[in-house]
Design an enzyme around this catalytic site. Structure first.
Site, PDB file in Angstrom:
ATOM      1  CB  SER A  27      -7.055 -49.375  13.222  1.00  0.00           C
ATOM      2  OG  SER A  27      -6.796 -48.767  12.052  1.00  0.00           O
ATOM      3  NE  ARG A 127     -11.633 -39.324   3.683  1.00  0.00           N
ATOM      4  CZ  ARG A 127     -10.946 -40.175   4.375  1.00  0.00           C
ATOM      5  NH1 ARG A 127     -10.501 -39.821   5.762  1.00  0.00           N
ATOM      6  NH2 ARG A 127     -10.582 -41.360   4.245  1.00  0.00           N
ATOM      7  CB  SER A 172     -13.856 -50.213   2.914  1.00  0.00           C
ATOM      8  OG  SER A 172     -14.090 -49.120   3.876  1.00  0.00           O
ATOM      9  CD  GLN A 174     -12.125 -45.740   7.386  1.00  0.00           C
ATOM     10  OE1 GLN A 174     -12.968 -45.081   6.676  1.00  0.00           O
ATOM     11  NE2 GLN A 174     -11.255 -45.144   8.043  1.00  0.00           N
ATOM     12  CG  ASP A 320      -4.035 -45.939   6.030  1.00  0.00           C
ATOM     13  OD1 ASP A 320      -4.706 -45.724   5.055  1.00  0.00           O
ATOM     14  OD2 ASP A 320      -4.377 -46.418   7.069  1.00  0.00           O
ATOM     15  NE  ARG A 351      -2.977 -40.461   2.553  1.00  0.00           N
ATOM     16  CZ  ARG A 351      -3.260 -40.891   3.591  1.00  0.00           C
ATOM     17  NH1 ARG A 351      -3.742 -42.218   3.537  1.00  0.00           N
ATOM     18  NH2 ARG A 351      -3.598 -40.265   4.946  1.00  0.00           N
ATOM     19  NE  ARG A 392      -1.973 -42.900   7.307  1.00  0.00           N
ATOM     20  CZ  ARG A 392      -1.665 -43.258   8.621  1.00  0.00           C
ATOM     21  NH1 ARG A 392      -0.422 -43.183   9.016  1.00  0.00           N
ATOM     22  NH2 ARG A 392      -2.874 -43.677   9.703  1.00  0.00           N
TER      23      ARG A 392
HETATM   24  C1  S3P Z   1      -8.979 -47.978   8.607  1.00  0.00           C
HETATM   25  C2  S3P Z   1      -9.491 -48.432   7.386  1.00  0.00           C
HETATM   26  C3  S3P Z   1      -8.591 -48.086   6.364  1.00  0.00           C
HETATM   27  C4  S3P Z   1      -7.409 -46.929   6.427  1.00  0.00           C
HETATM   28  C5  S3P Z   1      -7.936 -45.892   7.576  1.00  0.00           C
HETATM   29  C6  S3P Z   1      -8.106 -46.835   9.080  1.00  0.00           C
HETATM   30  C7  S3P Z   1      -9.722 -48.533   9.875  1.00  0.00           C
HETATM   31  O1  S3P Z   1      -9.729 -47.082   5.599  1.00  0.00           O
HETATM   32  O2  S3P Z   1      -7.374 -46.333   5.253  1.00  0.00           O
HETATM   33  O3  S3P Z   1      -6.924 -45.074   7.929  1.00  0.00           O
HETATM   34  O4  S3P Z   1      -9.200 -48.289  10.983  1.00  0.00           O
HETATM   35  O5  S3P Z   1     -10.710 -49.272   9.791  1.00  0.00           O
HETATM   36  P1  S3P Z   1     -10.688 -47.784   4.442  1.00  0.00           P
HETATM   37  O6  S3P Z   1     -11.616 -48.637   5.127  1.00  0.00           O
HETATM   38  O7  S3P Z   1     -11.594 -46.692   3.702  1.00  0.00           O
HETATM   39  O8  S3P Z   1      -9.729 -48.441   3.532  1.00  0.00           O
END
Ligand code: S3P
Length: 439
Positions: A27, A127, A172, A174, A320, A351, A392
């Site tokens: 990240s 996705r 989230s 992200q 994760d 998963r 993973r």
């Molecule tokens: C991440 C946020 C997570 C995580 C991903 C990396 C990031 O996803 O599962 O591997 O770097 O912001 P989500 O925001 O969909 O939970």
């Protein structure tokens, strides 16, 4: 989703001992390229994760005209082009398997003066992206996706964005980060409120680049129109990669392992909290601050684990890490129940299903539920499990091999390279009996 010809064979026995470092945080590595590219001046990154996902982000910025040297042994030199310096790419940008690249760049590129098309591999194009395109559209951005909202995403440039005050329906990082990156260009203030805390690397790194970000409780706000000032970034080890070794050391008798220099940001340590509730012997030593991120050594010794009801507030903090936690639960005494984790069904694979199926093949009673799983601890048998091209899942089942009663074969493991190049070698170095086969 089966595809690659790379298989893992793990023979039982072995314990994890010694001292290791794991590769850099995925990240943080993504964000270092993004913010370094937008900054004024040169950013030097050390400890960059040279996994395929991060290289996809790096390549995207090269396609947008950013001069990036490296990676060379984890060192990357980014010659930032300034907040308005990105240029139109000549081609569609392929982000491979990387959901983080896709979601964050959708936000950032929606605010540019040119069009961009983002696509990815067979997992990424399934996705969900509406979680970012819907709020970004509210800000004034414009997209075309498939009818079901999945990539490829065509992003129309030259849109004028306005800040919004957004209540995120899913926890989230992200989505939060995507909106904050768009918010750098929006008129006025962009605020995101999260239903539960998620990783806050974007907020921390923006501050490191001199950008003002207001955080109060679960709400984060920034004002558009500022600039970023180049800085140097030392990427800590990825706790998500360390997790496989933490779980391996928890379950293999006589293990005693130290993982040095791992990021222990409070929004990422759910795995430690959960394993400790299960009875794990984990200590955190030598905690320091590295560029605004807490970093420490993680020391794990074997301990008999017991099943628990996993507290739902830990879910976003360990999002994760669940495939590996499920392996720990498979060895624990009694039942482990996870709820409130529907998000696991829309990761690189489903998963919940992939782990329930694999554990069942190995003789464990594992029942997939709509938003989680119920696992009865037992003894792990042998067999062939499918990782479904999910890095993973592959690495989690590799650790299960430590305590299996015979060999475990894991299919479709090539994507381990998306997040953890060198996993097999490092595993063997500390005591796992893993052979990589290319058939
Ligand atoms: C991440 C946020 C997570 C995580 C991903 C990396 C990031 O996803 O599962 O591997 O770097 O912001 P989500 O925001 O969909 O939970």
């Amino acid at each position: 989703m089966s595809g690659s010809t790379i298989k893992y064979h793990v023979t039982p026995g072995g314990k994890l001992t010694g001292q290791i470092r794991v590769t850099g945080d995925k990240s943080i590595s993504h964000r270092s390229i993004m913010l370094g590219s937008l900054a004024d001046g040169t950013t030097i990154v050390e400890g960059f994760l040279e996994g395929e996902d991060n290289l996809a982000t790096l390549n995207a910025f090269r396609m947008l005209g950013v001069d990036i040297k490296g990676p060379d042994n984890g060192r990357v030199e980014i010659h930032g082009v300034g907040i308005d310096g990105l240029q139109a790419p000549a081609d569609v940008i392929d982000l491979g398997n990387s959901g983080t690249s896709m979601r964050l760049l959708t936000g950032l590129f929606s605010a540019q003066s040119f069009d961009t098309t983002l696509t990815g591999d067979k997992s990424l194009v399934t996705r969900p992206m509406r979680r970012v395109t819907e709020p970004l559209t509210k800000m004034g951005a414009s997209f075309t996706t498939s009818e079901s909202g999945t990539p490829p995403i065509q992003i129309q440039g030259k849109q004028r964005l306005c800040g919004i005050d957004y209540d995120m329906p899913v926890a989230s990082a992200q989505v939060k980060s995507s909106l904050l990156l768009a918010g750098l260009y929006a008129d006025g203030q962009t605020c995101v409120t999260e239903p539960a805390p998620t990783r806050d690397h974007t907020e921390r790194m923006l501050k490191g680049f001199g950008y003002q970000v207001q955080v109060s409780g679960n709400k984060v706000c920034l004002l558009g129109g500022g600039r970023l000032k180049a800085t140097n970034i030392d990427v800590p080890g990825d706790i998500s990669s360390a997790t496989f070794f933490i779980v391996g050391a928890c379950i293999a008798k006589d293990s005693d392992l130290t993982i040095k220099h791992v990021g222990i940001n409070p929004t990422r340590v759910g795995v430690i909290n959960i394993l400790r509730l299960m009875g794990a012997d984990i200590t955190i030593d030598n905690e320091i601050d590295v560029g605004g991120e807490p970093v420490a050594d993680i020391h794990v010794k074997y301990a008999k684990l017991h099943g628990i009801n996993i507290p739902e507030d830990q879910v976003p903090l360990a999002i994760d890490e669940f495939p590996a936690i499920f392996v720990a639960a498979a060895y624990a005494d009694g039942k482990t129940v996870l709820t409130g984790a529907k998000e696991l069904r829309v990761k690189e694979s489903d998963r919940i299903q992939a782990m329930a199926d694999g554990l069942t093949i190995l003789g464990i009673t594992a029942e997939a539920t709509e938003d989680g799983i119920i696992i009865e601890g037992g003894s792990i048998g042998s067999g062939t499990v499918d990782s479904h091209g999910d890095h993973r899942i592959a690495m989690s089942f590799a650790m299960a091999g430590l305590c299996a009663d015979n060999e475990i074969e894991i299919l479709d493991c090539e994507n381990v390279n998306t997040s953890f190049p060198g996993f097999a070698e490092l595993s063997n170095q500390v005591g796992l009996n893993l052979t990589v086969k290319d058939t």
